[in-house]
Motif scaffolding. Structure first.
Motif, PDB file in Angstrom:
ATOM      1  N   GLU A   1      56.569  41.146  24.374  1.00 29.37           N
ATOM      2  CA  GLU A   1      56.485  39.773  24.420  1.00 29.37           C
ATOM      3  C   GLU A   1      55.616  39.200  26.031  1.00 29.37           C
ATOM      4  OE1 GLU A   1      59.365  41.226  23.729  1.00 29.37           O
ATOM      5  OE2 GLU A   1      61.040  40.284  24.476  1.00 29.37           O
ATOM      6  N   ASP A   2      55.582  40.429  26.509  1.00 31.42           N
ATOM      7  CA  ASP A   2      54.860  40.193  27.953  1.00 31.42           C
ATOM      8  C   ASP A   2      53.254  40.319  27.837  1.00 31.42           C
ATOM      9  OD1 ASP A   2      57.490  42.128  29.543  1.00 31.42           O
ATOM     10  OD2 ASP A   2      57.277  40.071  29.770  1.00 31.42           O
ATOM     11  N   THR A   3      52.810  40.748  26.593  1.00 24.14           N
ATOM     12  CA  THR A   3      51.560  40.821  26.361  1.00 24.14           C
ATOM     13  C   THR A   3      50.782  39.387  26.479  1.00 24.14           C
ATOM     14  OG1 THR A   3      51.902  42.386  24.806  1.00 24.14           O
ATOM     15  CG2 THR A   3      49.776  41.211  24.485  1.00 24.14           C
ATOM     16  N   ALA A   4      49.598  39.314  27.150  1.00 18.70           N
ATOM     17  CA  ALA A   4      49.005  38.245  27.578  1.00 18.70           C
ATOM     18  C   ALA A   4      47.845  38.622  28.488  1.00 18.70           C
ATOM     19  CB  ALA A   4      49.945  37.221  28.244  1.00 18.70           C
ATOM     20  N   VAL A   5      47.052  37.624  28.736  1.00 22.15           N
ATOM     21  CA  VAL A   5      46.076  37.586  29.833  1.00 22.15           C
ATOM     22  C   VAL A   5      46.750  37.119  31.233  1.00 22.15           C
ATOM     23  CG1 VAL A   5      43.957  36.958  30.788  1.00 22.15           C
ATOM     24  CG2 VAL A   5      44.092  37.355  28.415  1.00 22.15           C
ATOM     25  N   TYR A   6      46.723  37.941  32.133  1.00 30.45           N
ATOM     26  CA  TYR A   6      47.410  37.472  33.648  1.00 30.45           C
ATOM     27  C   TYR A   6      46.236  36.818  34.581  1.00 30.45           C
ATOM     28  CZ  TYR A   6      51.821  39.288  31.813  1.00 30.45           C
ATOM     29  OH  TYR A   6      53.026  39.407  31.369  1.00 30.45           O
ATOM     30  N   TYR A   7      46.439  35.801  35.077  1.00 23.87           N
ATOM     31  CA  TYR A   7      45.640  35.059  35.900  1.00 23.87           C
ATOM     32  C   TYR A   7      46.443  35.050  37.232  1.00 23.87           C
ATOM     33  CZ  TYR A   7      43.232  33.701  31.730  1.00 23.87           C
ATOM     34  OH  TYR A   7      42.456  33.675  30.385  1.00 23.87           O
ATOM     35  N   CYS A   8      45.559  35.081  38.411  1.00 24.21           N
ATOM     36  CA  CYS A   8      45.937  34.998  39.738  1.00 24.21           C
ATOM     37  C   CYS A   8      45.550  33.514  40.317  1.00 24.21           C
ATOM     38  CB  CYS A   8      45.455  35.878  40.614  1.00 24.21           C
ATOM     39  SG  CYS A   8      45.282  35.652  42.413  1.00 24.21           S
ATOM     40  N   ALA A   9      46.274  32.816  40.933  1.00 26.71           N
ATOM     41  CA  ALA A   9      45.660  31.491  41.374  1.00 26.71           C
ATOM     42  C   ALA A   9      46.017  31.122  42.621  1.00 26.71           C
ATOM     43  CB  ALA A   9      46.526  30.378  40.481  1.00 26.71           C
ATOM     44  N   ALA A  10      45.264  30.551  43.302  1.00 31.33           N
ATOM     45  CA  ALA A  10      45.405  30.206  44.918  1.00 31.33           C
ATOM     46  C   ALA A  10      45.408  28.684  44.955  1.00 31.33           C
ATOM     47  CB  ALA A  10      44.575  30.775  45.638  1.00 31.33           C
ATOM     48  N   THR A  11      46.080  27.998  46.046  1.00 26.01           N
ATOM     49  CA  THR A  11      46.088  26.698  46.527  1.00 26.01           C
ATOM     50  C   THR A  11      46.505  26.646  48.033  1.00 26.01           C
ATOM     51  OG1 THR A  11      46.861  24.560  46.319  1.00 26.01           O
ATOM     52  CG2 THR A  11      48.519  26.114  46.006  1.00 26.01           C
ATOM     53  N   MET A  12      45.270  26.054  48.771  1.00 29.32           N
ATOM     54  CA  MET A  12      45.638  25.818  50.198  1.00 29.32           C
ATOM     55  C   MET A  12      46.629  24.800  50.293  1.00 29.32           C
ATOM     56  SD  MET A  12      42.777  25.313  53.178  1.00 29.32           S
ATOM     57  CE  MET A  12      42.844  23.597  53.282  1.00 29.32           C
ATOM     58  N   VAL A  13      47.633  25.247  51.381  1.00 29.88           N
ATOM     59  CA  VAL A  13      48.778  24.594  51.541  1.00 29.88           C
ATOM     60  C   VAL A  13      49.257  24.485  53.029  1.00 29.88           C
ATOM     61  CG1 VAL A  13      49.738  25.085  49.321  1.00 29.88           C
ATOM     62  CG2 VAL A  13      50.249  26.461  51.225  1.00 29.88           C
ATOM     63  N   PRO A  14      50.021  23.486  53.417  1.00 26.40           N
ATOM     64  CA  PRO A  14      50.266  23.518  54.830  1.00 26.40           C
ATOM     65  C   PRO A  14      51.291  24.421  55.200  1.00 26.40           C
ATOM     66  CG  PRO A  14      50.780  21.331  53.661  1.00 26.40           C
ATOM     67  CD  PRO A  14      50.454  22.359  52.658  1.00 26.40           C
ATOM     68  N   LEU A  15      51.653  24.725  56.425  1.00 26.34           N
ATOM     69  CA  LEU A  15      52.827  25.795  56.705  1.00 26.34           C
ATOM     70  C   LEU A  15      54.064  25.603  56.339  1.00 26.34           C
ATOM     71  CD1 LEU A  15      52.026  26.033  60.812  1.00 26.34           C
ATOM     72  CD2 LEU A  15      51.675  27.936  59.122  1.00 26.34           C
ATOM     73  N   GLY A  16      54.735  26.617  55.806  1.00 28.23           N
ATOM     74  CA  GLY A  16      56.098  26.292  55.324  1.00 28.23           C
ATOM     75  C   GLY A  16      56.242  27.233  54.247  1.00 28.23           C
ATOM     76  N   GLY A  17      57.314  27.312  53.852  1.00 32.54           N
ATOM     77  CA  GLY A  17      58.016  28.324  52.754  1.00 32.54           C
ATOM     78  C   GLY A  17      57.931  27.702  51.242  1.00 32.54           C
TER      79      GLY A  17
END
Length: 127
Positions: A89-105
């Motif tokens: 069930e883990d079969t899939a296309v896996y995508y990486c994504a990014a978003t610019m954010v302020p400092l913080g966790g």
């Protein structure tokens, strides 16, 4: 602009492990929170794991918790997804994504929160 290139996908058997990598170029990588999503045929794209810009906070979806680990190396501009005990069930296309954010966790888990996407890498787990 951030360019993302995923690698590390493939065909494995149930119970095996894979490590996906996502190499980023362009805007300063360390200013971006990162996420891994996946999309199986006929299904919506869903969050798998996410990590804050500094790496201090992580998130894993319930379906992968305890099996998948997200990490990042800001010196190498790379984020990883270690996948253990893989299931069909883990079969899939896996995508990486990014978003610019302020400092913080903070981590970001919604598709709409991400600005940049990779082309995806196929992971196929046979039973």
């Amino acid at each position: 602009q951030v360019q993302l290139v995923e690698s590390g996908g493939g065909l494995v058997q149930a119970g095996d492990s894979l490590r996906l990598s996502c190499a980023a170029s362009g805007r300063a990588f360390s200013t971006n929170a990162m996420g891994w999503f996946r999309q199986a045929p006929g299904k919506e794209r869903e969050i798998v794991a996410a990590i804050s810009r500094g790496g201090s906070s992580t998130y894993a979806a319930d379906s992968v918790k305890g099996r998948f680990t997200i990490s990042r190396d800001n010196a190498l501009n790379t984020v990883y997804l270690q996948m253990n005990s893989l299931k069909p069930e883990d079969t899939a296309v896996y995508y990486c994504a990014a978003t610019m954010v302020p400092l913080g966790g903070r981590v970001y888990t919604r598709r709409s929160e991400y600005d940049y996407w990779g082309q995806g890498t196929q992971v196929t787990v046979s039973s």
